[in-house]
Motif scaffolding. Structure first.
Motif, PDB file in Angstrom:
ATOM      1  N   ARG A  18       0.819  -1.219   0.000  1.00  0.00           N
ATOM      2  CA  ARG A  18       0.000   0.000   0.000  1.00  0.00           C
ATOM      3  C   ARG A  18       0.846   1.260   0.000  1.00  0.00           C
ATOM      4  NH1 ARG A  18      -4.406  -0.492   4.520  1.00  0.00           N
ATOM      5  NH2 ARG A  18      -5.118   1.410   3.543  1.00  0.00           N
ATOM      6  N   TYR A  19       2.082   1.156   0.460  1.00  0.00           N
ATOM      7  CA  TYR A  19       2.991   2.303   0.484  1.00  0.00           C
ATOM      8  C   TYR A  19       4.424   1.797   0.498  1.00  0.00           C
ATOM      9  CZ  TYR A  19       2.633   1.004   5.408  1.00  0.00           C
ATOM     10  OH  TYR A  19       2.610   0.299   6.576  1.00  0.00           O
ATOM     11  N   ILE A  20       5.366   2.692   0.292  1.00  0.00           N
ATOM     12  CA  ILE A  20       6.779   2.326   0.300  1.00  0.00           C
ATOM     13  C   ILE A  20       7.524   3.192   1.310  1.00  0.00           C
ATOM     14  CG2 ILE A  20       7.306   3.849  -1.660  1.00  0.00           C
ATOM     15  CD1 ILE A  20       9.401   1.754  -2.520  1.00  0.00           C
ATOM     16  N   LEU A  21       8.410   2.554   2.084  1.00  0.00           N
ATOM     17  CA  LEU A  21       9.203   3.261   3.082  1.00  0.00           C
ATOM     18  C   LEU A  21      10.611   3.476   2.553  1.00  0.00           C
ATOM     19  CD1 LEU A  21       8.153   1.353   6.337  1.00  0.00           C
ATOM     20  CD2 LEU A  21       7.269   3.530   5.494  1.00  0.00           C
ATOM     21  N   SER A  22      11.192   4.600   2.886  1.00  0.00           N
ATOM     22  CA  SER A  22      12.549   4.922   2.437  1.00  0.00           C
ATOM     23  C   SER A  22      13.578   4.200   3.313  1.00  0.00           C
ATOM     24  CB  SER A  22      12.779   6.436   2.521  1.00  0.00           C
ATOM     25  OG  SER A  22      14.096   6.739   2.149  1.00  0.00           O
ATOM     26  N   ASN A  23      14.623   3.682   2.666  1.00  0.00           N
ATOM     27  CA  ASN A  23      15.708   3.051   3.430  1.00  0.00           C
ATOM     28  C   ASN A  23      16.935   3.965   3.446  1.00  0.00           C
ATOM     29  OD1 ASN A  23      16.675   2.859   0.863  1.00  0.00           O
ATOM     30  ND2 ASN A  23      17.169   0.689   0.957  1.00  0.00           N
ATOM     31  N   ARG A  24      16.717   5.250   3.194  1.00  0.00           N
ATOM     32  CA  ARG A  24      17.814   6.220   3.188  1.00  0.00           C
ATOM     33  C   ARG A  24      17.279   7.600   3.532  1.00  0.00           C
ATOM     34  NH1 ARG A  24      18.265   7.712  -3.126  1.00  0.00           N
ATOM     35  NH2 ARG A  24      16.115   7.360  -3.617  1.00  0.00           N
ATOM     36  N   THR A  25      18.212   8.484   3.834  1.00  0.00           N
ATOM     37  CA  THR A  25      17.877   9.885   4.091  1.00  0.00           C
ATOM     38  C   THR A  25      18.530  10.725   3.005  1.00  0.00           C
ATOM     39  OG1 THR A  25      17.722   9.550   6.481  1.00  0.00           O
ATOM     40  CG2 THR A  25      18.134  11.798   5.732  1.00  0.00           C
ATOM     41  N   VAL A  26      17.771  11.618   2.406  1.00  0.00           N
ATOM     42  CA  VAL A  26      18.305  12.516   1.379  1.00  0.00           C
ATOM     43  C   VAL A  26      18.220  13.940   1.916  1.00  0.00           C
ATOM     44  CG1 VAL A  26      18.079  13.382  -0.977  1.00  0.00           C
ATOM     45  CG2 VAL A  26      17.604  10.981  -0.486  1.00  0.00           C
ATOM     46  N   GLY A  27      19.387  14.567   2.055  1.00  0.00           N
ATOM     47  CA  GLY A  27      19.447  15.921   2.594  1.00  0.00           C
ATOM     48  C   GLY A  27      20.047  16.900   1.606  1.00  0.00           C
ATOM     49  N   CYS A  28      19.751  18.178   1.798  1.00  0.00           N
ATOM     50  CA  CYS A  28      20.260  19.238   0.915  1.00  0.00           C
ATOM     51  C   CYS A  28      21.592  19.758   1.452  1.00  0.00           C
ATOM     52  CB  CYS A  28      19.261  20.381   0.842  1.00  0.00           C
ATOM     53  SG  CYS A  28      17.672  19.899   0.158  1.00  0.00           S
ATOM     54  N   LEU A  29      22.621  19.721   0.610  1.00  0.00           N
ATOM     55  CA  LEU A  29      23.924  20.288   0.968  1.00  0.00           C
ATOM     56  C   LEU A  29      23.952  21.784   0.669  1.00  0.00           C
ATOM     57  CD1 LEU A  29      26.271  17.481  -0.436  1.00  0.00           C
ATOM     58  CD2 LEU A  29      25.433  17.750   1.900  1.00  0.00           C
ATOM     59  N   THR A  30      23.110  22.216  -0.257  1.00  0.00           N
ATOM     60  CA  THR A  30      22.969  23.634  -0.617  1.00  0.00           C
ATOM     61  C   THR A  30      21.468  23.905  -0.774  1.00  0.00           C
ATOM     62  OG1 THR A  30      22.983  23.241  -3.007  1.00  0.00           O
ATOM     63  CG2 THR A  30      25.134  23.573  -1.948  1.00  0.00           C
ATOM     64  N   ASN A  31      21.105  25.138  -1.045  1.00  0.00           N
ATOM     65  CA  ASN A  31      19.719  25.405  -1.445  1.00  0.00           C
ATOM     66  C   ASN A  31      19.480  24.692  -2.769  1.00  0.00           C
ATOM     67  OD1 ASN A  31      19.411  27.011   0.790  1.00  0.00           O
ATOM     68  ND2 ASN A  31      19.534  28.948  -0.329  1.00  0.00           N
ATOM     69  N   VAL A  32      18.313  24.098  -2.906  1.00  0.00           N
ATOM     70  CA  VAL A  32      18.038  23.274  -4.084  1.00  0.00           C
ATOM     71  C   VAL A  32      16.744  23.730  -4.755  1.00  0.00           C
ATOM     72  CG1 VAL A  32      17.435  20.943  -4.868  1.00  0.00           C
ATOM     73  CG2 VAL A  32      19.253  21.254  -3.176  1.00  0.00           C
ATOM     74  N   GLU A  33      16.846  23.947  -6.078  1.00  0.00           N
ATOM     75  CA  GLU A  33      15.649  24.187  -6.886  1.00  0.00           C
ATOM     76  C   GLU A  33      15.307  22.870  -7.551  1.00  0.00           C
ATOM     77  OE1 GLU A  33      15.954  27.483  -9.613  1.00  0.00           O
ATOM     78  OE2 GLU A  33      17.200  28.580  -8.181  1.00  0.00           O
ATOM     79  N   ALA A  34      14.054  22.483  -7.450  1.00  0.00           N
ATOM     80  CA  ALA A  34      13.663  21.178  -7.973  1.00  0.00           C
ATOM     81  C   ALA A  34      12.232  21.205  -8.475  1.00  0.00           C
ATOM     82  CB  ALA A  34      13.814  20.126  -6.872  1.00  0.00           C
ATOM     83  N   PHE A  35      11.886  20.151  -9.207  1.00  0.00           N
ATOM     84  CA  PHE A  35      10.503  19.903  -9.569  1.00  0.00           C
ATOM     85  C   PHE A  35      10.101  18.579  -8.949  1.00  0.00           C
ATOM     86  CE2 PHE A  35      11.401  23.132 -12.676  1.00  0.00           C
ATOM     87  CZ  PHE A  35      10.183  23.798 -12.794  1.00  0.00           C
ATOM     88  N   VAL A  36       8.879  18.532  -8.451  1.00  0.00           N
ATOM     89  CA  VAL A  36       8.396  17.377  -7.696  1.00  0.00           C
ATOM     90  C   VAL A  36       7.254  16.697  -8.449  1.00  0.00           C
ATOM     91  CG1 VAL A  36       7.210  16.721  -5.559  1.00  0.00           C
ATOM     92  CG2 VAL A  36       9.099  18.346  -5.481  1.00  0.00           C
ATOM     93  N   LEU A  37       7.311  15.367  -8.451  1.00  0.00           N
ATOM     94  CA  LEU A  37       6.222  14.567  -9.011  1.00  0.00           C
ATOM     95  C   LEU A  37       5.670  13.708  -7.876  1.00  0.00           C
ATOM     96  CD1 LEU A  37       4.754  13.789 -11.670  1.00  0.00           C
ATOM     97  CD2 LEU A  37       6.411  11.943 -11.915  1.00  0.00           C
ATOM     98  N   ARG A  38       4.446  13.959  -7.490  1.00  0.00           N
ATOM     99  CA  ARG A  38       3.843  13.255  -6.359  1.00  0.00           C
ATOM    100  C   ARG A  38       3.529  11.806  -6.723  1.00  0.00           C
ATOM    101  NH1 ARG A  38      -1.250  16.716  -5.158  1.00  0.00           N
ATOM    102  NH2 ARG A  38      -1.361  16.334  -7.377  1.00  0.00           N
ATOM    103  N   ALA A  39       3.482  10.952  -5.694  1.00  0.00           N
ATOM    104  CA  ALA A  39       3.236   9.520  -5.898  1.00  0.00           C
ATOM    105  C   ALA A  39       1.934   9.279  -6.667  1.00  0.00           C
ATOM    106  CB  ALA A  39       3.210   8.801  -4.552  1.00  0.00           C
TER     107      ALA A  39
END
Length: 198
Positions: free
Chosen positions: A113-134
Motif C-alpha cells: 500500500r505504500y513504500i518506506l525509504s531506506n535512506r535519508t536525502v538531505g540538501c547540501l545547498t539550497n536546491v531548486e527542484a521539480f516534484v512529481l507526487r506519488a
C-alpha cells in the motif's frame, strides 16, 4: 497556459521542462510519457540542511534536481552525491509498476500500500527542484504501463538510479565480507589440522 490550444501548451511545457530530458533515468522515455510527466510537475525550493526523504519515512514524491546539491545516505552509511540532472525517490517507479504481470514470481505478488525509504536525502545547498507526487506518478505509469514494462527501460531505471546503485554496492560488500570469513575459517581449519598431524 489554460487558454492556449493544447499543442501550444505542450510546446511551452517542453521548452520550460527541457531539464527532464537531462535526467538519466528518463533517457529512454517516450515523448508522450515525458509530456504526461511535465503536465504534473510542481516547482519546489528546498533550503540547505533540510531533508527531502527520511529513513523509515514514507516515499511520497520523486524530486528532480534542477539546481543545487543533495546527498543520499543509506542505512549502512553509504553516501551518494546528487546534483543537477539527478533524481531521488525513484523507487516509486518500481512501486507504481509492482504487480504480478510486471515482476513475475512463482507466487503472486501483491503491491504494497505504500513504500518506506531506506535512506535519508538531505540538501547540501539550497536546491531548486521539480516534484512529481506519488499519486501523479501512479497515474502516469498506469497510462503507459506497456512501455514501462519494456526490459530495456527497466534495466535503464536500475542502472542509472542512485538508489539501485547503492543497493548493489551494499549487496557486493556483504557478499565480499561473507567470502572473506569463509576463506579465513578454511585457512584456520587447515592450520589446525596440520598441527594435529605433527
Amino acid at each position: 497556459m489554460e487558454n492556449f490550444p493544447e499543442d501550444v501548451q505542450r510546446d511551452i511545457r517542453r521548452h520550460l521542462f527541457k531539464f527532464v530530458k537531462k535526467v538519466r533515468i528518463l533517457a529512454l522515455m517516450d515523448e508522450s510519457i515525458l509530456d504526461a510527466i511535465c503536465e504534473r510537475l510542481r516547482q519546489k525550493t528546498y533550503i540547505e540542511g533540510c531533508n527531502t526523504l527520511y529513513q523509515g519515512g514514507l516515499v511520497t514524491k520523486m524530486v528532480f534536481i534542477v539546481r543545487g546539491k543533495m546527498e543520499s545516505m543509506g542505512e549502512d552509511g553509504n553516501r551518494v552525491p546528487l546534483s543537477e540532472g539527478d533524481v531521488c525517490g525513484e523507487e516509486l517507479l518500481r512501486w507504481c509498476l509492482e504487480d504480478s504481470s510486471i515482476f513475475r514470481n512463482k507466487r503472486k505478488r501483491i503491491k504494497p500500500r505504500y513504500i518506506l525509504s531506506n535512506r535519508t536525502v538531505g540538501c547540501l545547498t539550497n536546491v531548486e527542484a521539480f516534484v512529481l507526487r506519488a499519486a501523479d506518478l501512479e497515474e502516469v505509469t498506469s497510462l503507459f504501463a506497456g512501455f514501462l514494462r519494456n526490459h530495456r527501460v527497466q534495466m535503464a531505471i536500475r542502472n542509472e538510479s542512485p538508489y539501485w546503485r547503492g543497493l548493489a554496492a551494499t549487496t557486493i560488500q556483504v557478499a565480499w565480507r561473507y567470502r572473506k570469513k569463509r576463506r579465513s575459517r578454511a585457512v584456520t581449519s587447515r592450520g589446525a589440522g596440520a598441527t594435529c598431524h605433527s
